[in-house]
Design a protein around this motif. Structure first.
Motif, PDB file in Angstrom:
ATOM      1  N   ASP A   1       0.825  -1.207   0.000  1.00  0.00           N
ATOM      2  CA  ASP A   1       0.000   0.000   0.000  1.00  0.00           C
ATOM      3  C   ASP A   1       0.860   1.259   0.000  1.00  0.00           C
ATOM      4  O   ASP A   1       1.878   1.314   0.708  1.00  0.00           O
ATOM      5  N   PRO A   2       0.469   2.304  -0.743  1.00  0.00           N
ATOM      6  CA  PRO A   2       1.150   3.595  -0.609  1.00  0.00           C
ATOM      7  C   PRO A   2       0.731   4.278   0.700  1.00  0.00           C
ATOM      8  O   PRO A   2      -0.462   4.455   0.956  1.00  0.00           O
ATOM      9  N   TYR A   3       1.715   4.650   1.500  1.00  0.00           N
ATOM     10  CA  TYR A   3       1.490   5.342   2.777  1.00  0.00           C
ATOM     11  C   TYR A   3       2.041   6.760   2.674  1.00  0.00           C
ATOM     12  O   TYR A   3       3.097   6.979   2.067  1.00  0.00           O
ATOM     13  N   ILE A   4       1.347   7.724   3.292  1.00  0.00           N
ATOM     14  CA  ILE A   4       1.853   9.088   3.419  1.00  0.00           C
ATOM     15  C   ILE A   4       1.668   9.551   4.860  1.00  0.00           C
ATOM     16  O   ILE A   4       0.749   9.117   5.553  1.00  0.00           O
ATOM     17  N   ASP A   5       2.558  10.437   5.301  1.00  0.00           N
ATOM     18  CA  ASP A   5       2.516  10.882   6.693  1.00  0.00           C
ATOM     19  C   ASP A   5       3.171  12.264   6.798  1.00  0.00           C
ATOM     20  O   ASP A   5       3.989  12.639   5.958  1.00  0.00           O
ATOM     21  N   ASP A   6       2.806  13.002   7.843  1.00  0.00           N
ATOM     22  CA  ASP A   6       3.439  14.278   8.198  1.00  0.00           C
ATOM     23  C   ASP A   6       3.469  15.254   7.021  1.00  0.00           C
ATOM     24  O   ASP A   6       4.529  15.618   6.503  1.00  0.00           O
ATOM     25  N   ILE A   7       2.284  15.689   6.608  1.00  0.00           N
ATOM     26  CA  ILE A   7       2.120  16.598   5.480  1.00  0.00           C
ATOM     27  C   ILE A   7       2.182  18.043   5.975  1.00  0.00           C
ATOM     28  O   ILE A   7       1.541  18.392   6.967  1.00  0.00           O
ATOM     29  N   THR A   8       2.957  18.892   5.281  1.00  0.00           N
ATOM     30  CA  THR A   8       2.970  20.331   5.588  1.00  0.00           C
ATOM     31  C   THR A   8       2.972  21.132   4.295  1.00  0.00           C
ATOM     32  O   THR A   8       3.493  20.695   3.274  1.00  0.00           O
ATOM     33  N   VAL A   9       2.366  22.323   4.353  1.00  0.00           N
ATOM     34  CA  VAL A   9       2.489  23.333   3.301  1.00  0.00           C
ATOM     35  C   VAL A   9       2.972  24.604   3.978  1.00  0.00           C
ATOM     36  O   VAL A   9       2.348  25.091   4.925  1.00  0.00           O
ATOM     37  N   ARG A  10       4.098  25.146   3.480  1.00  0.00           N
ATOM     38  CA  ARG A  10       4.689  26.354   4.048  1.00  0.00           C
ATOM     39  C   ARG A  10       5.007  27.334   2.928  1.00  0.00           C
ATOM     40  O   ARG A  10       5.168  26.941   1.768  1.00  0.00           O
ATOM     41  N   ASP A  11       5.124  28.617   3.319  1.00  0.00           N
ATOM     42  CA  ASP A  11       5.693  29.578   2.397  1.00  0.00           C
ATOM     43  C   ASP A  11       7.110  29.148   2.037  1.00  0.00           C
ATOM     44  O   ASP A  11       7.859  28.668   2.901  1.00  0.00           O
ATOM     45  N   ALA A  12       7.472  29.336   0.780  1.00  0.00           N
ATOM     46  CA  ALA A  12       8.782  28.865   0.321  1.00  0.00           C
ATOM     47  C   ALA A  12       9.921  29.529   1.077  1.00  0.00           C
ATOM     48  O   ALA A  12      10.979  28.946   1.256  1.00  0.00           O
ATOM     49  N   GLY A  13       9.724  30.777   1.515  1.00  0.00           N
ATOM     50  CA  GLY A  13      10.793  31.472   2.222  1.00  0.00           C
ATOM     51  C   GLY A  13      10.825  31.196   3.710  1.00  0.00           C
ATOM     52  O   GLY A  13      11.658  31.747   4.424  1.00  0.00           O
ATOM     53  N   ASP A  14       9.895  30.363   4.183  1.00  0.00           N
ATOM     54  CA  ASP A  14       9.819  30.082   5.619  1.00  0.00           C
ATOM     55  C   ASP A  14      10.898  29.083   5.991  1.00  0.00           C
ATOM     56  O   ASP A  14      10.851  27.923   5.598  1.00  0.00           O
ATOM     57  N   VAL A  15      11.895  29.525   6.719  1.00  0.00           N
ATOM     58  CA  VAL A  15      13.003  28.654   7.106  1.00  0.00           C
ATOM     59  C   VAL A  15      12.565  27.805   8.293  1.00  0.00           C
ATOM     60  O   VAL A  15      12.204  28.322   9.347  1.00  0.00           O
ATOM     61  N   ILE A  16      12.576  26.504   8.118  1.00  0.00           N
ATOM     62  CA  ILE A  16      12.188  25.590   9.184  1.00  0.00           C
ATOM     63  C   ILE A  16      13.382  24.713   9.554  1.00  0.00           C
ATOM     64  O   ILE A  16      14.281  24.488   8.750  1.00  0.00           O
ATOM     65  N   THR A  17      13.368  24.256  10.760  1.00  0.00           N
ATOM     66  CA  THR A  17      14.451  23.400  11.232  1.00  0.00           C
ATOM     67  C   THR A  17      13.918  22.015  11.531  1.00  0.00           C
ATOM     68  O   THR A  17      12.741  21.832  11.846  1.00  0.00           O
ATOM     69  N   GLY A  18      14.773  21.050  11.426  1.00  0.00           N
ATOM     70  CA  GLY A  18      14.450  19.674  11.746  1.00  0.00           C
ATOM     71  C   GLY A  18      15.717  18.948  12.176  1.00  0.00           C
ATOM     72  O   GLY A  18      16.809  19.523  12.177  1.00  0.00           O
ATOM     73  N   ARG A  19      15.556  17.694  12.533  1.00  0.00           N
ATOM     74  CA  ARG A  19      16.710  16.917  12.972  1.00  0.00           C
ATOM     75  C   ARG A  19      17.603  16.581  11.789  1.00  0.00           C
ATOM     76  O   ARG A  19      17.142  16.072  10.768  1.00  0.00           O
ATOM     77  N   CYS A  20      18.888  16.852  11.945  1.00  0.00           N
ATOM     78  CA  CYS A  20      19.873  16.524  10.916  1.00  0.00           C
ATOM     79  C   CYS A  20      20.861  15.526  11.501  1.00  0.00           C
ATOM     80  O   CYS A  20      21.515  15.805  12.509  1.00  0.00           O
ATOM     81  N   CYS A  21      20.963  14.360  10.875  1.00  0.00           N
ATOM     82  CA  CYS A  21      21.906  13.326  11.306  1.00  0.00           C
ATOM     83  C   CYS A  21      23.045  13.279  10.290  1.00  0.00           C
ATOM     84  O   CYS A  21      22.805  13.093   9.094  1.00  0.00           O
ATOM     85  N   TYR A  22      24.264  13.418  10.770  1.00  0.00           N
ATOM     86  CA  TYR A  22      25.402  13.482   9.851  1.00  0.00           C
ATOM     87  C   TYR A  22      26.642  12.923  10.536  1.00  0.00           C
ATOM     88  O   TYR A  22      26.653  12.654  11.746  1.00  0.00           O
ATOM     89  N   GLY A  23      27.697  12.748   9.751  1.00  0.00           N
ATOM     90  CA  GLY A  23      28.952  12.243  10.296  1.00  0.00           C
ATOM     91  C   GLY A  23      29.012  10.725  10.264  1.00  0.00           C
ATOM     92  O   GLY A  23      28.429  10.070   9.397  1.00  0.00           O
TER      93      GLY A  23
END
Length: 634
Positions: free
Chosen positions: A275-297
């Motif tokens: 089945d196709p699943y979708i989750d956590d949908i958002t619509v924002r202004d393109a210039g709206d800077v949002i932050t989220g978790r970044c995993c790196y290294g």
């Protein structure tokens, strides 16, 4: 002659007078030139003067020079006065203008300071907002103001446990996600999941739609989901949601100034399997800077920071808008396989605890002693113990069902026989006790029998075995002497005693925690064994001459799915030791409260043998019980 001499004197006096007058005029002209020059110099910068074109000034006598200096000072003072007068005049003019505006303004207008406001702002302020956010987590019903159409084969909401899904709890953000249930739908069905109306006319005009999706590809079939933009009756195609075997973020930029905009997620079935699943949908202004978790290294020991998507890409990391580092630490690749195990070096006197997940670890090993329970994503630990002895391993699957845990001295684990293993179909804490040796590397694997395909969260605990409880295992049984202690009646519980034995004559009724009694018979006799489980169901009781009890045939056994007393009677036992085990199926995992009753058979019935057979003439009040009848042979 006198007349001529007098005339000469007059002429001489006249010449002298003219000469004196000329000198006086010259001096006055020199003084005036000095005043003019000084005034001019005070009004110009040095660089603006054309010194070469100025007429050459004659050298002045000292007295005249002093006069020029004096006049210079006077001119400077004059200039200062003129400057002050000029500023005062400007202020007066401004005051007149202000008074004129005040006179023309309405009498009730609040006085204010005039500022320059352009008639048209070339860069008007833009409101940058989160316009739409939906994670489908409130319940399993349609969210408020969302629409499903046409509802014949509709979009659904759940935790991933439905057939064709990623497994219970394996949605992007728990507890639920939206999915189009193609697994159960016939081919050619279309249904739309439609967002609430959005007024995009009051925002920037440029937007970003973000959401996460899951749908592994199923070869040969074209199940799909697409994204469309609705604007005041017009539909515009935006995106084809790609196949993804792991939860993947999608970012779709679009433009709109509609005051009635909606996002359509349109599902199409083609007799698919996932089945196709979708989750956590958002619509924002393109210039709206949002932050989220970044995993790196280092993937084994990843760094975590909360930054924007672009900044995370710059770090070479993976970004998740729905998570942050404080609440959701970055997952580690440790435990992915035998080459990168989680290291569990036990320390004497300390309990080892690890909260982790198997999700994202992949199904690397599917031919182990866990059998069907090694078909999901697995995690590997390398375990060492400080001293020889008994160690207790427990797995709390935190709501996940069909989980397995196994320990072996090699990795991958042996396909048939491991050092220890345990499985449970219920979402209960389970595990095993096992004797281990110091200096040996042991390998622990945690896995599932799909579905679920993985365990979103679990807690593993490894510790030195506490002092054994009475009845805990074959080495620490509760001893009952027969017939000395008859009638024997005792209340007990199996909870906390671990499922030590799950391959006995009780079959499926030995999957719970068990308790062991050793029955020491000092006199040959016939005995009755009864288990009263009180209010608990699916219980079993078995008796054998060995411990652990035989996998197929015991002296006697009985199981009961109902919460009623049950057991076996008139069991003939010779002098010796026997083992009684009480256990249950995995729901519940243990018996919190039970009563065990053991009694000796009384005198056999009157028709105990052929010589005393009862004549059936009167069918009333006949003895129809074999309780305590003696065994006369085959």
């Amino acid at each position: 002659m006198k007349k001529i001499l007098l005339l000469c004197m007059v002429i001489l006096l006249l010449c002298w007078g003219i000469s004196f007058a000329a000198k006086t005029v010259a001096a006055d002209k020199t003084d005036t030139s000095a005043k003019v020059e000084k005034t001019t110099l005070n009004g110009e910068s040095k660089d603006d003067r054309n010194i070469q074109n100025r007429p050459e000034m004659p050298e002045l006598p000292a007295a005249v020079s002093r006069a020029v200096i004096k006049n210079d000072q006077a001119a400077e003072e004059l200039q200062k006065k003129q400057n002050i007068q000029l500023e005062e005049a400007k202020l007066e003019e401004q005051a007149k203008a202000d008074r004129l505006r005040d006179d023309q303004a309405p009498t009730n207008e609040i006085p204010h300071i005039e500022t320059f406001v352009p008639l048209h702002d070339p860069n008007p302020p833009v409101t940058l907002d989160l316009i739409l956010s939906q994670s489908f987590d409130a319940d399993t019903l349609l969210p408020t103001d969302w629409i499903i159409s046409p509802l014949t084969y509709r979009w659904r909401f759940g935790n991933g446990s439905a057939s064709g899904g990623p497994g219970a709890g394996n949605v992007h953000s728990t507890p639920n996600a939206a999915f189009f249930h193609v697994f159960s739908y016939p081919s050619g069905q279309i249904d739309s999941l439609i967002s609430p109306s959005m007024d995009l006319s009051a925002h920037s005009g440029s937007y970003v739609l973000r959401f996460w999706n899951w749908e592994p590809i199923y070869s040969g079939y074209d199940d799909s989901a697409t994204v469309w933009l609705y604007e005041n009756g017009n539909m515009t195609w935006l995106y084809h949601i790609p196949y993804a075997s792991a939860w993947t973020i999608n970012e779709i930029p679009f433009s709109s100034s509609s005051n009635d905009a909606r996002i359509y997620f349109i599902g199409y079935s083609d007799y698919g399997y996932k089945d196709p699943y979708i989750d956590d949908i958002t619509v924002r202004d393109a210039g709206d800077v949002i932050t989220g978790r970044c995993c790196y290294g280092d993937p084994a020991f990843p760094s975590c920071t909360d930054v924007s998507h672009d900044d995370c890409i710059g770090l070479g990391g993976s970004w998740d808008e729905s998570k942050n580092c404080q609440d959701n630490q970055c997952p580690s690749t440790l435990g992915n396989d035998c080459n990168t195990p989680v290291i569990a070096n036990l320390v004497s006197g300390q309990v080892y605890t690890d909260q982790n997940t198997t999700c994202g670890k992949l199904n690397d090993y599917s031919n182990t002693c866990l059998g069907s329970y090694d078909g999901g994503e697995d995690i590997i630990y390398k375990v060492t113990v400080p001293t020889d002895g008994c160690y207790k391993f427990t797995l709390d699957p935190q709501g996940s069902t069909y989980t397995g845990i196994a320990l072996d001295a090699a990795c991958p684990l042996d396909p048939t026989t491991c050092v220890a293993s345990h499985t449970s179909s219920s979402a209960i804490t389970h595990g095993f006790r096992v004797e281990l040796s110091a200096g040996v590397e042991y390998w622990l694997m945690i896995d599932t029998w799909p579905s679920p395909a993985c365990i979103p969260s679990y807690v593993l605990t490894i510790e030195e075995c506490p002092p054994p409880l009475p009845g805990q295992d074959c080495n620490n049984p509760i001893v009952v002497s027969l017939p000395t202690e008859l009638p024997y009646s005792v209340d007990g519980t199996t909870c906390g005693l671990i499922d030590d034995y799950n391959n006995t004559c009780l079959g499926a009724y030995d999957y719970g925690e068990d308790i062991i009694y050793r029955i020491d018979v000092t006199e040959t006799g016939d005995y009755n064994f009864e288990l009263d489980p009180h209010t608990y169901t699916y219980t079993g009781i078995a008796l054998d001459a060995a411990c652990p009890l035989d996998p197929t045939t015991c002296i006697a056994s009985n199981t009961q799915y109902a919460a009623t007393p049950h057991g076996f009677t008139n069991i003939h036992l010779e002098v010796g030791s026997y083992y009684l085990m009480i256990d249950n199926d995995t729901s519940p995992y243990c018996i919190p409260d039970f009563t065990l009753n053991i009694t000796e058979c009384s005198a056999p019935p009157a028709n105990d043998n052929c010589a005393n057979a009862q004549i059936i003439g009167n069918v009333i009040d006949l003895e129809f019980s074999t309780r305590c009848a003696t065994f006369d042979g085959a």
